[in-house]
Design a protein around this motif. Sequence first.
Motif, PDB file in Angstrom:
ATOM      1  N   CYS A  68      -0.552   0.478  27.555  1.00 57.40           N
ATOM      2  CA  CYS A  68       0.395  -0.343  26.803  1.00 57.40           C
ATOM      3  C   CYS A  68       1.571   0.495  26.312  1.00 57.40           C
ATOM      4  CB  CYS A  68      -0.290  -1.003  25.604  1.00 57.40           C
ATOM      5  SG  CYS A  68      -1.619  -2.138  26.036  1.00 57.40           S
ATOM      6  N   ARG A  69       2.615  -0.196  25.878  1.00 54.34           N
ATOM      7  CA  ARG A  69       3.807   0.441  25.327  1.00 54.34           C
ATOM      8  C   ARG A  69       4.532  -0.614  24.509  1.00 54.34           C
ATOM      9  NH1 ARG A  69       6.949   0.399  31.138  1.00 54.34           N
ATOM     10  NH2 ARG A  69       7.722  -1.748  31.017  1.00 54.34           N
ATOM     11  N   ILE A  70       5.577  -0.225  23.801  1.00 60.05           N
ATOM     12  CA  ILE A  70       6.346  -1.188  23.026  1.00 60.05           C
ATOM     13  C   ILE A  70       7.806  -1.096  23.464  1.00 60.05           C
ATOM     14  CG2 ILE A  70       6.850   0.372  21.064  1.00 60.05           C
ATOM     15  CD1 ILE A  70       6.289  -2.137  19.254  1.00 60.05           C
ATOM     16  N   ALA A  71       8.478  -2.268  23.515  1.00 56.77           N
ATOM     17  CA  ALA A  71       9.835  -2.302  24.050  1.00 56.77           C
ATOM     18  C   ALA A  71      10.662  -3.360  23.329  1.00 56.77           C
ATOM     19  CB  ALA A  71       9.803  -2.604  25.545  1.00 56.77           C
ATOM     20  N   ILE A  72      11.976  -3.187  23.426  1.00 55.63           N
ATOM     21  CA  ILE A  72      12.908  -4.209  22.964  1.00 55.63           C
ATOM     22  C   ILE A  72      13.976  -4.357  24.043  1.00 55.63           C
ATOM     23  CG2 ILE A  72      14.279  -2.535  21.606  1.00 55.63           C
ATOM     24  CD1 ILE A  72      14.732  -4.894  19.602  1.00 55.63           C
ATOM     25  N   ARG A  73      14.226  -5.603  24.464  1.00 54.48           N
ATOM     26  CA  ARG A  73      15.124  -5.857  25.587  1.00 54.48           C
ATOM     27  C   ARG A  73      15.896  -7.149  25.362  1.00 54.48           C
ATOM     28  NH1 ARG A  73      12.592  -2.937  29.793  1.00 54.48           N
ATOM     29  NH2 ARG A  73      10.337  -2.723  29.608  1.00 54.48           N
ATOM     30  N   ASN A  74      16.974  -7.263  26.080  1.00 55.36           N
ATOM     31  CA  ASN A  74      17.677  -8.531  26.203  1.00 55.36           C
ATOM     32  C   ASN A  74      17.452  -9.024  27.631  1.00 55.36           C
ATOM     33  OD1 ASN A  74      19.418 -10.732  26.346  1.00 55.36           O
ATOM     34  ND2 ASN A  74      20.978  -9.746  25.079  1.00 55.36           N
ATOM     35  N   ASN A  75      16.625 -10.033  27.765  1.00 60.69           N
ATOM     36  CA  ASN A  75      16.318 -10.572  29.087  1.00 60.69           C
ATOM     37  C   ASN A  75      17.357 -11.597  29.517  1.00 60.69           C
ATOM     38  OD1 ASN A  75      13.913  -9.041  29.417  1.00 60.69           O
ATOM     39  ND2 ASN A  75      12.867 -10.446  28.026  1.00 60.69           N
ATOM     40  N   THR A  76      18.574 -11.454  28.993  1.00 58.64           N
ATOM     41  CA  THR A  76      19.756 -12.302  29.255  1.00 58.64           C
ATOM     42  C   THR A  76      19.692 -13.647  28.532  1.00 58.64           C
ATOM     43  OG1 THR A  76      18.973 -13.423  31.281  1.00 58.64           O
ATOM     44  CG2 THR A  76      19.997 -11.240  31.539  1.00 58.64           C
ATOM     45  N   SER A  77      18.606 -13.882  27.763  1.00 61.27           N
ATOM     46  CA  SER A  77      18.503 -15.139  27.027  1.00 61.27           C
ATOM     47  C   SER A  77      18.831 -14.979  25.547  1.00 61.27           C
ATOM     48  CB  SER A  77      17.099 -15.730  27.180  1.00 61.27           C
ATOM     49  OG  SER A  77      16.127 -14.833  26.661  1.00 61.27           O
ATOM     50  N   GLN A  78      19.010 -13.731  25.096  1.00 64.97           N
ATOM     51  CA  GLN A  78      19.309 -13.472  23.696  1.00 64.97           C
ATOM     52  C   GLN A  78      20.815 -13.232  23.520  1.00 64.97           C
ATOM     53  OE1 GLN A  78      16.838 -11.468  25.257  1.00 64.97           O
ATOM     54  NE2 GLN A  78      15.235 -12.903  24.651  1.00 64.97           N
ATOM     55  N   THR A  79      21.280 -13.467  22.301  1.00 60.19           N
ATOM     56  CA  THR A  79      22.677 -13.194  21.977  1.00 60.19           C
ATOM     57  C   THR A  79      22.939 -11.698  22.088  1.00 60.19           C
ATOM     58  OG1 THR A  79      22.755 -15.086  20.478  1.00 60.19           O
ATOM     59  CG2 THR A  79      24.477 -13.404  20.219  1.00 60.19           C
ATOM     60  N   ILE A  80      24.005 -11.319  22.747  1.00 57.11           N
ATOM     61  CA  ILE A  80      24.318  -9.911  22.956  1.00 57.11           C
ATOM     62  C   ILE A  80      24.637  -9.218  21.641  1.00 57.11           C
ATOM     63  CG2 ILE A  80      25.915  -8.312  24.091  1.00 57.11           C
ATOM     64  CD1 ILE A  80      26.309 -10.406  26.259  1.00 57.11           C
ATOM     65  N   GLN A 108      16.615   2.550  30.622  1.00 61.91           N
ATOM     66  CA  GLN A 108      17.185   2.346  31.947  1.00 61.91           C
ATOM     67  C   GLN A 108      18.457   1.508  31.878  1.00 61.91           C
ATOM     68  OE1 GLN A 108      14.480   0.950  34.932  1.00 61.91           O
ATOM     69  NE2 GLN A 108      13.211   2.787  34.845  1.00 61.91           N
ATOM     70  N   GLN A 109      19.307   1.726  32.840  1.00 63.24           N
ATOM     71  CA  GLN A 109      20.572   0.997  32.883  1.00 63.24           C
ATOM     72  C   GLN A 109      20.459  -0.277  33.714  1.00 63.24           C
ATOM     73  OE1 GLN A 109      23.692   3.109  34.893  1.00 63.24           O
ATOM     74  NE2 GLN A 109      22.486   3.530  36.704  1.00 63.24           N
ATOM     75  N   ARG A 110      21.378  -1.209  33.438  1.00 63.19           N
ATOM     76  CA  ARG A 110      21.537  -2.404  34.253  1.00 63.19           C
ATOM     77  C   ARG A 110      23.032  -2.608  34.462  1.00 63.19           C
ATOM     78  NH1 ARG A 110      18.466  -7.606  32.434  1.00 63.19           N
ATOM     79  NH2 ARG A 110      19.450  -7.049  30.442  1.00 63.19           N
ATOM     80  N   SER A 111      23.451  -2.542  35.710  1.00 65.66           N
ATOM     81  CA  SER A 111      24.879  -2.675  36.044  1.00 65.66           C
ATOM     82  C   SER A 111      25.723  -1.654  35.283  1.00 65.66           C
ATOM     83  CB  SER A 111      25.364  -4.101  35.753  1.00 65.66           C
ATOM     84  OG  SER A 111      24.628  -5.047  36.503  1.00 65.66           O
ATOM     85  N   GLY A 112      25.166  -0.463  35.105  1.00 62.75           N
ATOM     86  CA  GLY A 112      25.896   0.618  34.443  1.00 62.75           C
ATOM     87  C   GLY A 112      25.778   0.640  32.938  1.00 62.75           C
ATOM     88  N   MET A 166      22.993  -4.812  26.795  1.00 65.91           N
ATOM     89  CA  MET A 166      22.713  -5.472  28.069  1.00 65.91           C
ATOM     90  C   MET A 166      22.220  -4.516  29.145  1.00 65.91           C
ATOM     91  SD  MET A 166      22.789  -8.654  27.716  1.00 65.91           S
ATOM     92  CE  MET A 166      22.646  -9.130  29.428  1.00 65.91           C
ATOM     93  N   GLY A 167      21.545  -3.429  28.721  1.00 69.20           N
ATOM     94  CA  GLY A 167      20.856  -2.583  29.673  1.00 69.20           C
ATOM     95  C   GLY A 167      19.451  -3.113  29.899  1.00 69.20           C
ATOM     96  N   ARG A 168      18.545  -2.232  30.326  1.00 71.27           N
ATOM     97  CA  ARG A 168      17.147  -2.621  30.544  1.00 71.27           C
ATOM     98  C   ARG A 168      16.301  -2.469  29.282  1.00 71.27           C
ATOM     99  NH1 ARG A 168      16.693  -5.711  35.131  1.00 71.27           N
ATOM    100  NH2 ARG A 168      17.793  -4.715  36.875  1.00 71.27           N
ATOM    101  N   GLY A 169      16.961  -2.197  28.155  1.00 73.64           N
ATOM    102  CA  GLY A 169      16.238  -2.059  26.901  1.00 73.64           C
ATOM    103  C   GLY A 169      15.732  -0.644  26.668  1.00 73.64           C
ATOM    104  N   VAL A 170      14.969  -0.490  25.597  1.00 76.50           N
ATOM    105  CA  VAL A 170      14.365   0.795  25.240  1.00 76.50           C
ATOM    106  C   VAL A 170      12.857   0.595  25.145  1.00 76.50           C
ATOM    107  CG1 VAL A 170      14.158   2.572  23.459  1.00 76.50           C
ATOM    108  CG2 VAL A 170      16.406   1.641  24.035  1.00 76.50           C
ATOM    109  N   VAL A 171      12.114   1.500  25.745  1.00 80.18           N
ATOM    110  CA  VAL A 171      10.659   1.449  25.764  1.00 80.18           C
ATOM    111  C   VAL A 171      10.112   2.701  25.090  1.00 80.18           C
ATOM    112  CG1 VAL A 171       8.633   1.100  27.206  1.00 80.18           C
ATOM    113  CG2 VAL A 171      10.858   0.262  27.973  1.00 80.18           C
ATOM    114  N   LEU A 172       9.154   2.541  24.193  1.00 82.70           N
ATOM    115  CA  LEU A 172       8.525   3.659  23.478  1.00 82.70           C
ATOM    116  C   LEU A 172       7.028   3.690  23.747  1.00 82.70           C
ATOM    117  CD1 LEU A 172      10.054   3.480  19.866  1.00 82.70           C
ATOM    118  CD2 LEU A 172      10.659   5.093  21.668  1.00 82.70           C
ATOM    119  N   ASP A 173       6.460   4.882  23.652  1.00 84.06           N
ATOM    120  CA  ASP A 173       5.012   5.041  23.793  1.00 84.06           C
ATOM    121  C   ASP A 173       4.596   6.372  23.181  1.00 84.06           C
ATOM    122  OD1 ASP A 173       2.427   4.419  24.472  1.00 84.06           O
ATOM    123  OD2 ASP A 173       2.655   4.791  26.616  1.00 84.06           O
TER     124      ASP A 173
END
Length: 230
Positions: A68-80, A108-112, A166-173
């Motif tokens: 397991c790990r913990i993350a925070i991301r914008n899956n394109t459905s959240q307000t930027i 990780q990056q998404r579209s730079g 709007m990247g791939r978020g941040v993941v911690l572990d």
Amino acid sequence: MKKFLLSWVLLLMSVVAVHAEANYTLREGFEGGKLPEGWTQEYVAGTQDWVVESSDLTYPTGAAEGNCRIAIRNNTSQTIGFTTKLITPVMDLSEVIDPIVVFSHAQQQRSGDFESLKVYYRSAPGRAWVELKTFDKKYPGWSTDTVALDAKSSTYQIAFEVTDNMGRGVVLDDVRVRAMPICLTPSDVRAEGLTSTSFTVAWNGSLDTDSFELALSKTRITDPTAIDED
């Protein structure tokens, strides 16, 4: 033979690793599948949560440790542009010598575009957060980093803050809080159980030492870095 063996020069070098057995004030790998007890979140902007991930682990693949790990991301459905802090439980660091936090993360990056990760501390709940370090570049795979903890107290907390970009978020572990590892030169090096064909090399080493390297030479070793491993 006995005299020949004793004439060899021994060189011991200790190697330290943060993964060595240690007295951790906090160690959390999020293996419970949900936000661990005592961990909280603070919404700075928006209301996006950190979420423990236990399946379909991508961006990056898998966990740094465990499953397991913990993350925070914008899956394109959240307000930027949301910003959320992930906050550790209150910890007593008053007796910890040179405390540090060690953690694994990926950004990780998404579209730079990618998110930055900021690490904060506060000496007590309700006090102002103080920034310790910013990780403001992309980390495509798991990276393990260490941050020294300032102003230790008996009511200490650490926060990991991410602002959406709007990247791939941040993941911690594998978040660990402990004293700075101490790697000391081995002492009291001695030969035990001496026979005509063998002996046992013994020594004293620090608790944080993960492994030792042993070199044998018929002549005095003056430069350990120049030793030929063959």
